[in-house]
Design a protein around this motif. Structure first.
Motif, mmCIF file in Angstrom:
data_model
loop_
_atom_site.group_PDB
_atom_site.id
_atom_site.type_symbol
_atom_site.label_atom_id
_atom_site.label_comp_id
_atom_site.label_asym_id
_atom_site.label_seq_id
_atom_site.Cartn_x
_atom_site.Cartn_y
_atom_site.Cartn_z
ATOM 1 N N GLU B 120 63.051 -9.841 -12.247
ATOM 2 C CA GLU B 120 62.099 -10.897 -12.315
ATOM 3 C C GLU B 120 60.429 -10.397 -12.106
ATOM 4 O O GLU B 120 59.630 -10.701 -12.838
ATOM 5 N N ILE B 121 60.625 -9.717 -11.262
ATOM 6 C CA ILE B 121 59.137 -9.000 -10.961
ATOM 7 C C ILE B 121 58.763 -8.123 -12.055
ATOM 8 O O ILE B 121 57.376 -8.327 -12.404
ATOM 9 N N GLU B 122 59.415 -7.457 -12.617
ATOM 10 C CA GLU B 122 59.138 -6.612 -13.791
ATOM 11 C C GLU B 122 58.613 -7.614 -15.064
ATOM 12 O O GLU B 122 57.422 -7.227 -15.612
ATOM 13 N N ASN B 123 59.492 -8.577 -14.989
ATOM 14 C CA ASN B 123 59.069 -9.482 -16.170
ATOM 15 C C ASN B 123 57.633 -10.277 -15.912
ATOM 16 O O ASN B 123 56.850 -10.385 -16.794
ATOM 17 N N LEU B 124 57.835 -10.634 -14.572
ATOM 18 C CA LEU B 124 56.181 -11.338 -14.069
ATOM 19 C C LEU B 124 55.194 -9.967 -14.333
ATOM 20 O O LEU B 124 53.945 -10.577 -14.934
ATOM 21 N N GLU B 125 55.259 -8.988 -14.245
ATOM 22 C CA GLU B 125 54.240 -7.971 -14.134
ATOM 23 C C GLU B 125 53.921 -7.778 -15.859
ATOM 24 O O GLU B 125 52.804 -7.601 -16.051
ATOM 25 N N LEU B 126 54.799 -7.770 -16.697
ATOM 26 C CA LEU B 126 54.599 -7.519 -17.841
ATOM 27 C C LEU B 126 53.976 -8.969 -18.294
ATOM 28 O O LEU B 126 52.899 -8.644 -19.133
ATOM 29 N N GLN B 127 54.287 -9.992 -18.055
ATOM 30 C CA GLN B 127 53.485 -11.328 -18.435
ATOM 31 C C GLN B 127 52.078 -11.094 -18.051
ATOM 32 O O GLN B 127 51.038 -11.336 -18.717
ATOM 33 N N GLU B 128 51.781 -10.530 -16.581
ATOM 34 C CA GLU B 128 50.562 -10.452 -16.243
ATOM 35 C C GLU B 128 49.645 -9.400 -17.433
ATOM 36 O O GLU B 128 48.606 -9.810 -17.365
ATOM 37 N N THR B 129 50.461 -8.315 -17.345
ATOM 38 C CA THR B 129 49.602 -7.467 -18.241
ATOM 39 C C THR B 129 49.288 -7.792 -19.690
ATOM 40 O O THR B 129 48.256 -7.915 -20.094
ATOM 41 N N ILE B 130 50.168 -8.824 -20.083
ATOM 42 C CA ILE B 130 49.685 -9.444 -21.518
ATOM 43 C C ILE B 130 48.682 -10.379 -21.508
ATOM 44 O O ILE B 130 47.816 -10.209 -22.069
ATOM 45 N N GLN B 131 48.713 -11.133 -20.672
ATOM 46 C CA GLN B 131 47.794 -11.955 -19.996
ATOM 47 C C GLN B 131 46.523 -11.335 -19.883
ATOM 48 O O GLN B 131 45.317 -11.679 -20.580
ATOM 49 N N ARG B 132 46.529 -10.081 -19.142
ATOM 50 C CA ARG B 132 45.296 -9.509 -18.919
ATOM 51 C C ARG B 132 44.689 -9.092 -20.306
ATOM 52 O O ARG B 132 43.433 -9.098 -20.322
ATOM 53 N N GLU B 133 45.636 -8.263 -21.145
ATOM 54 C CA GLU B 133 45.184 -7.953 -22.258
ATOM 55 C C GLU B 133 44.463 -8.877 -23.168
ATOM 56 O O GLU B 133 43.460 -8.539 -23.998
ATOM 57 N N ILE B 134 45.184 -10.109 -23.149
ATOM 58 C CA ILE B 134 44.484 -11.252 -24.020
ATOM 59 C C ILE B 134 43.275 -11.643 -23.345
ATOM 60 O O ILE B 134 42.152 -11.767 -24.239
ATOM 61 N N THR B 135 43.124 -11.660 -22.089
ATOM 62 C CA THR B 135 41.846 -11.942 -21.569
ATOM 63 C C THR B 135 40.597 -10.987 -22.049
ATOM 64 O O THR B 135 39.484 -10.921 -21.778
ATOM 65 N N LYS B 136 40.999 -9.658 -21.973
ATOM 66 C CA LYS B 136 40.198 -8.429 -22.433
ATOM 67 C C LYS B 136 39.462 -8.851 -23.637
ATOM 68 O O LYS B 136 38.585 -8.053 -24.043
ATOM 69 N N LEU B 137 40.305 -9.468 -24.660
ATOM 70 C CA LEU B 137 39.633 -9.817 -26.106
ATOM 71 C C LEU B 137 38.330 -10.234 -26.120
ATOM 72 O O LEU B 137 38.318 -11.309 -25.196
ATOM 73 N N PRO B 138 37.243 -10.001 -26.771
ATOM 74 C CA PRO B 138 36.272 -10.817 -27.090
ATOM 75 C C PRO B 138 36.626 -12.263 -27.452
ATOM 76 O O PRO B 138 37.466 -12.302 -27.965
ATOM 77 N N GLU B 139 35.756 -13.036 -26.786
ATOM 78 C CA GLU B 139 36.097 -14.404 -27.023
ATOM 79 C C GLU B 139 36.541 -15.168 -28.331
ATOM 80 O O GLU B 139 37.427 -15.801 -28.529
#
Lengths: 206, 187
Positions: B120-139
């Motif tokens: 679950e931690i791994e899944n959460l970490e993956l989710q966080e990583t994806i969200q972080r990468e989405i947030t890095k995209l220009p608006e």
């Protein structure tokens, strides 16, 4: 081997399902032969799959309540109307009760005078109606705000409202005898009478 | 579904506030998710999602009943989130390196409040990583990517929501996808 021009654009068009048949054919053939483009395309698909995999999150609890609490206040009239609309049965019932009690009470209040059904052979003496000995009354008798003394015979129902009924040992009533003294009994009497009438209406129809 | 929404909107237009509660209930998850994926922060997302519903309520008389309500609502929400990103440049990012430490980010400073199983931690970490990468995209790429791949809307609808030509939507999706391909290739 040289990759065709626009191959990356074709990949995107394919992903948007906007590619035309000819270009799609070209893209598919090329991907089968070019490992470089294959892995590029695979990376695009993987990125999409990862973004789509982010589990669906839900709004925090109480979200709706919080929004509703922050809305500008609505007019009072609307909320009253809505209550009536949402409780049609209660509205109908309360309306019925209000009208019913209103009309019954007004009949009750109106009828504080002495009255008696007009029948031949009845003797009225100081708010007391007497069915004389040996007489036969054919039909119902209703006495309001007075007493009834039966010494003869009544071929019908007897109702005494707000009064007393004395049945002498020699007296005889073929129908029902009813005495009504309280407001609630009066209402009950009316309800019973109405429903009896209703029933008889339906029976007549049959 | 659309018919039910239209009925509720007509009730709201007559001044019936509680009919609006049903509309909020139907769309709250979608709108909250939209805001969260664009902003990358739950607290801000809740603020913006609430604000979107309140603005929609206040301006409901300007809504054209023949159009799709969700398109209009998403447009309000997206605009609010984009404004928010433009106005507020945060002082720090959670994934910025903490000065004086070797590769430690602010994420490692946040105490986890529960013990979770490893996968679950791994899944959460993956989710966080994806969200972080989405947030890095220009608006401008972020909003189209979220609308397309998280809200699963058509290109036409996205063009209506963002009030930009269809061609621009396509270009932005292509560029957004390229950026994500690059960012997520090693995940």
């Amino acid at each position: 081997m040289k990759c065709p021009d626009n191959i990356v654009l074709y990949m995107h068009e394919y992903l948007d399902e906007e590619i035309d048949e000819h270009d799609e054919e070209l893209l598919k053939k090329h991907l089968q032969t070019c490992p470089k483009c294959q892995s590029y395309f695979h990376e695009l698909e993987k990125a999409i799959a990862l973004v789509q995999s982010t589990s669906h999150i839900q709004a925090p609890s109480n979200f709706t309540e919080n929004v509703m609490a922050r809305l500008p206040k609505e007019k009072r009239r609307v909320s009253v109307n809505r209550w009536f609309r949402h409780h049609p049965l209660l509205t109908a019932a309360s309306l019925f009760i209000i009208l019913m009690t209103g009309s019954l009470l007004s009949t009750w209040n109106k009828d504080h005078e002495f009255s008696v059904t007009k029948q031949p052979n009845l003797v009225v003496h100081n708010n007391t109606v007497i069915v004389p000995e040996g007489e036969v009354i054919k039909g119902d008798i209703t006495v309001r705000n007075g007493d009834l003394q039966i010494e003869g015979k009544v071929e019908g129902d007897v109702t005494v409202i707000n009064g007393e009924n004395y049945l002498a040992s020699a007296g005889n009533v073929t129908g029902e005898i009813k005495e009504v003294n309280e407001v609630f009994e009066w209402i009950w009497y009316h309800v019973k009478k109405t429903s009896k009438e209703l029933v008889s209406v339906f029976q007549d129809k049959d | 579904m659309e018919a039910l929404i239209k009925k509720r909107i007509k009730q709201v237009l007559k001044g019936d506030q509680s009919a609006y509660g049903e509309i909020v209930e139907i769309y709250k998850d979608k709108v909250f998710q939209l805001c969260y994926r664009i902003l990358g922060n739950r607290h801000e997302a809740e603020d913006m999602a609430q604000e979107a519903f309140i603005r929609a309520y206040i301006n409901i008389s300007s809504f054209n009943i023949d159009l799709k309500f969700s398109t209009w609502l998403y447009r309000i929400a997206t605009n609010l989130c984009i404004d928010r990103i433009r106005k507020k440049k945060p002082d720090y990012y959670l994934d910025a390196e903490v000065s004086g430490t070797d590769g430690l980010t602010m994420y490692s400073q946040i105490a986890s409040d529960s013990i979770l199983p490893e996968d679950e931690i791994e899944n959460l970490e993956l989710q966080e990583t994806i969200q972080r990468e989405i947030t890095k995209l220009p608006e401008k790429y972020r909003s189209v990517i979220v609308l397309k791949y998280i809200e699963e809307l058509s290109l036409n609808e996205i063009s209506e929501i963002l009030d930009i030509p269809l061609g621009t939507v396509k270009t932005r999706i292509h560029r957004g996808r390229e950026a994500l391909r690059h960012q997520l290739r090693n995940v």
